[in-house]
Motif scaffolding. Structure first.
Motif, PDB file in Angstrom:
ATOM      1  N   VAL A   1       6.968  51.292  48.061  1.00  0.00           N
ATOM      2  CA  VAL A   1       6.362  51.358  46.802  1.00  0.00           C
ATOM      3  C   VAL A   1       6.098  52.880  46.444  1.00  0.00           C
ATOM      4  N   LYS A   2       6.398  53.150  45.499  1.00  0.00           N
ATOM      5  CA  LYS A   2       6.230  54.778  45.147  1.00  0.00           C
ATOM      6  C   LYS A   2       5.523  55.010  43.382  1.00  0.00           C
ATOM      7  N   ALA A   3       4.852  55.929  43.469  1.00  0.00           N
ATOM      8  CA  ALA A   3       4.140  56.325  42.202  1.00  0.00           C
ATOM      9  C   ALA A   3       5.256  57.235  41.201  1.00  0.00           C
ATOM     10  N   VAL A   4       5.431  56.514  39.940  1.00  0.00           N
ATOM     11  CA  VAL A   4       6.313  57.595  39.223  1.00  0.00           C
ATOM     12  C   VAL A   4       5.364  58.459  38.437  1.00  0.00           C
ATOM     13  N   ILE A   5       4.254  58.099  38.545  1.00  0.00           N
ATOM     14  CA  ILE A   5       3.012  59.047  37.812  1.00  0.00           C
ATOM     15  C   ILE A   5       1.967  58.875  38.639  1.00  0.00           C
ATOM     16  N   GLU A   6       0.750  59.803  38.642  1.00  0.00           N
ATOM     17  CA  GLU A   6      -0.436  59.791  39.252  1.00  0.00           C
ATOM     18  C   GLU A   6      -1.281  60.356  38.434  1.00  0.00           C
TER      19      GLU A   6
ATOM     20  N   ILE B   1      -5.045  50.582  27.802  1.00  0.00           N
ATOM     21  CA  ILE B   1      -3.611  49.980  28.138  1.00  0.00           C
ATOM     22  C   ILE B   1      -3.087  49.031  27.152  1.00  0.00           C
ATOM     23  N   ARG B   2      -3.959  48.176  26.881  1.00  0.00           N
ATOM     24  CA  ARG B   2      -3.476  46.973  26.050  1.00  0.00           C
ATOM     25  C   ARG B   2      -3.415  47.384  24.698  1.00  0.00           C
ATOM     26  N   GLU B   3      -4.280  48.381  24.208  1.00  0.00           N
ATOM     27  CA  GLU B   3      -4.212  48.841  22.811  1.00  0.00           C
ATOM     28  C   GLU B   3      -2.820  49.915  22.476  1.00  0.00           C
ATOM     29  N   LEU B   4      -2.300  50.247  23.689  1.00  0.00           N
ATOM     30  CA  LEU B   4      -1.113  51.134  23.450  1.00  0.00           C
ATOM     31  C   LEU B   4      -0.084  50.298  23.562  1.00  0.00           C
ATOM     32  N   GLY B   5      -0.178  48.949  23.868  1.00  0.00           N
ATOM     33  CA  GLY B   5       1.072  48.023  24.017  1.00  0.00           C
ATOM     34  C   GLY B   5       1.892  48.326  25.212  1.00  0.00           C
ATOM     35  N   ILE B   6       1.259  48.807  26.129  1.00  0.00           N
ATOM     36  CA  ILE B   6       1.943  48.844  27.608  1.00  0.00           C
ATOM     37  C   ILE B   6       2.129  47.777  28.176  1.00  0.00           C
ATOM     38  N   ASP B   7       3.275  47.125  28.000  1.00  0.00           N
ATOM     39  CA  ASP B   7       3.528  45.733  28.493  1.00  0.00           C
ATOM     40  C   ASP B   7       4.047  45.446  30.152  1.00  0.00           C
ATOM     41  N   VAL B   8       3.363  45.827  31.030  1.00  0.00           N
ATOM     42  CA  VAL B   8       3.666  45.817  32.313  1.00  0.00           C
ATOM     43  C   VAL B   8       2.281  45.011  32.879  1.00  0.00           C
TER      44      VAL B   8
ATOM     45  N   ALA C   1      -4.859  59.599  26.223  1.00  0.00           N
ATOM     46  CA  ALA C   1      -3.974  60.620  26.162  1.00  0.00           C
ATOM     47  C   ALA C   1      -3.213  60.485  27.612  1.00  0.00           C
ATOM     48  N   MET C   2      -4.035  60.188  28.659  1.00  0.00           N
ATOM     49  CA  MET C   2      -3.621  59.937  29.759  1.00  0.00           C
ATOM     50  C   MET C   2      -2.453  58.762  29.875  1.00  0.00           C
ATOM     51  N   LEU C   3      -2.960  57.928  29.271  1.00  0.00           N
ATOM     52  CA  LEU C   3      -1.917  56.594  29.146  1.00  0.00           C
ATOM     53  C   LEU C   3      -0.744  56.814  28.448  1.00  0.00           C
ATOM     54  N   THR C   4      -0.642  57.516  27.598  1.00  0.00           N
ATOM     55  CA  THR C   4       0.654  57.968  26.620  1.00  0.00           C
ATOM     56  C   THR C   4       1.725  58.623  27.659  1.00  0.00           C
ATOM     57  N   ARG C   5       1.164  59.404  28.568  1.00  0.00           N
ATOM     58  CA  ARG C   5       2.119  60.135  29.464  1.00  0.00           C
ATOM     59  C   ARG C   5       2.379  58.917  30.414  1.00  0.00           C
TER      60      ARG C   5
ATOM     61  N   LYS D   1       3.068  55.677  29.821  1.00  0.00           N
ATOM     62  CA  LYS D   1       3.889  54.715  29.290  1.00  0.00           C
ATOM     63  C   LYS D   1       5.240  55.612  29.134  1.00  0.00           C
ATOM     64  N   LYS D   2       5.195  57.031  29.087  1.00  0.00           N
ATOM     65  CA  LYS D   2       6.609  57.493  29.035  1.00  0.00           C
ATOM     66  C   LYS D   2       7.404  57.577  30.662  1.00  0.00           C
ATOM     67  N   ALA D   3       6.584  57.406  31.588  1.00  0.00           N
ATOM     68  CA  ALA D   3       6.964  57.418  32.885  1.00  0.00           C
ATOM     69  C   ALA D   3       7.572  55.980  33.229  1.00  0.00           C
ATOM     70  N   ASN D   4       7.588  54.913  32.273  1.00  0.00           N
ATOM     71  CA  ASN D   4       8.159  53.879  32.419  1.00  0.00           C
ATOM     72  C   ASN D   4       8.032  52.928  33.652  1.00  0.00           C
ATOM     73  N   PRO D   5       6.739  52.865  34.202  1.00  0.00           N
ATOM     74  CA  PRO D   5       6.386  52.233  35.579  1.00  0.00           C
ATOM     75  C   PRO D   5       6.705  50.615  35.451  1.00  0.00           C
TER      76      PRO D   5
END
Length: 389
Positions: free
Chosen positions: A199-204, A245-252, A216-220, A222-226
């Motif tokens: 397992v690896k973190a694409v963003i921390e 997370i839900r409000e930004l529509g990050i569907d993971v 603001a943090m979650l926008t970054r 979302k761009k990392a596409n985990p």
């Protein structure tokens, strides 16, 4: 005649002094003082309030049954208000002024860690309720002769979480942790164990315990596409991040720490909590366990007693307090009020069926739990259910 009166008065005075002396000491002879510190208010209140209430309930139960060898248990409990300085001051008071036999509490890792130097110096048995591995196994090698804990260590929880991520094939994740002792300790264990599980973190990222908007943090993020997001925090701050997370529509998938194992998290996060997955103790899903589970009867008994007393569901955190109290009472039965004997009895705990798991402590393991003490849980329709494999 006068001499005889004086002699009688003198004899009576001696008897009165002796009686007063006996009365003055009988209070301490007939009771066992137990100190406790919980974060019953402040940011960690969703964790500390059920801990405080659990121990108060248990003290009443034990005293109704005669206490220990006829001695009543006197609980001296303080609320540290989720503040590290308050925790230290309360510890000092319990040791120096209240002169307790043993101490339980320390709801959050930072507070527990701050309390330990005073406890170790004083030489008093202590059972923490917090998660950080550093509480019983510090990287700096400082003494933990007197310190035990009942919450699963974050090293154990991280491995349970990583195993689940690997099974699901979610190996590229976003790692987000609260910026305090609990969060940084979890992050250290993640960094250590993640390579073993592929397992690896694409963003921390880190967020404050007082966060009220993490977009603001979650926008970054979302761009990392985990493939999934891990949120490592406790109920209050994690609820904010989860809603964002839900409000930004990050569907993971969202996987969180055992620090959100309370109905308070669901209440705080609302609809956003649905679908969240976390590793947790079995108390959250006690009625869903097979009858063959060795903890089920104990869990259901605690659940029934707590709900009857307080009219809300118990939590994993109240369970940590239940375990600490019973472990300590059993040790006092063995060691009486001698502190070293109590400590040794704790260290020899074997196969104690508790709320957090089946405890098997030793000289080298002052927690006594492994990954089998955890199950993966999911929130569905505002309730905790066993997660599907």
């Amino acid at each position: 005649m006068r001499k005889r009166v004086y002699a009688c008065l003198a004899a009576l005075l001696v008897l009165l002094v002796a009686a007063c002396g006996k009365t003055a000491t009988s209070g301490t002879e007939d009771e066992i003082k137990i100190g406790a510190i919980f974060s019953a208010s402040g940011g960690a209140a969703p964790l500390g309030k059920p801990e405080m209430e659990t121990v108060k309930m248990l003290v009443e139960q034990w005293n109704k049954q005669g206490g220990i060898d006829g001695k009543k248990i006197k609980l001296i409990a303080y609320d540290d208000k989720s503040n590290q300085n308050e925790a230290v001051l309360s510890t000092k008071k319990l040791i120096e002024q209240d002169k307790v036999t043993a101490l339980i509490g320390g709801t959050i890792s930072g507070n527990s860690l701050a309390m330990i130097p005073l406890i170790e110096k004083a030489g008093i048995p202590y059972i923490s309720l917090a998660a950080s591995k550093q509480i019983v196994n510090p990287s700096d090698g400082s003494s933990r002769h007197w310190t035990f804990k009942t919450a699963q260590g974050d090293d154990i929880v991280i491995q349970k979480l990583l195993s689940f991520l690997k099974e699901k094939g979610w190996t590229s994740i976003a790692w987000l942790n609260v910026a305090n002792a609990y969060g940084t300790s979890g992050h250290s264990e993640f960094v250590h164990y993640a390579p073993e599980y592929g397992v690896k973190a694409v963003i921390e990222e880190e967020f404050e315990a007082t966060v009220d908007d993490a977009k603001a943090m979650l926008t970054r993020v979302k761009k990392a596409n985990p493939q999934a997001i891990v949120v490592w925090g406790t109920a209050q701050e994690s609820a904010v991040v989860t809603k964002n997370i839900r409000e930004l529509g990050i569907d993971v998938p969202i996987i969180e720490s055992h620090g959100v194992g309370t109905k308070s998290f669901i209440d705080l996060a609302g609809e956003a909590a649905n679908g969240v997955i976390l590793p947790a103790g079995r108390i959250l899903v006690a009625d869903q366990l097979p009858d063959s589970d060795p903890q089920k009867e104990t869990l259901l008994t605690y659940k029934e007693q707590f709900e009857k007393t307080y009219n809300y569901e118990p939590t994993t955190f109240g369970g940590h307090a239940w375990d600490a109290f019973h472990l300590l009472m059993n040790a006092i039965k063995e060691g009486k009020t001698d502190k070293e004997n109590i400590r040794e009895a704790l260290e020899k705990t074997t196969d104690f069926v508790g709320i957090s798991g089946v405890f098997r402590m030793s000289k080298d393991d002052h927690t006594g739990l492994d990954a089998d003490s955890l199950v993966m849980v999911q929130i569905q329709d505002g309730k905790f259910v066993l997660a599907e494999d």
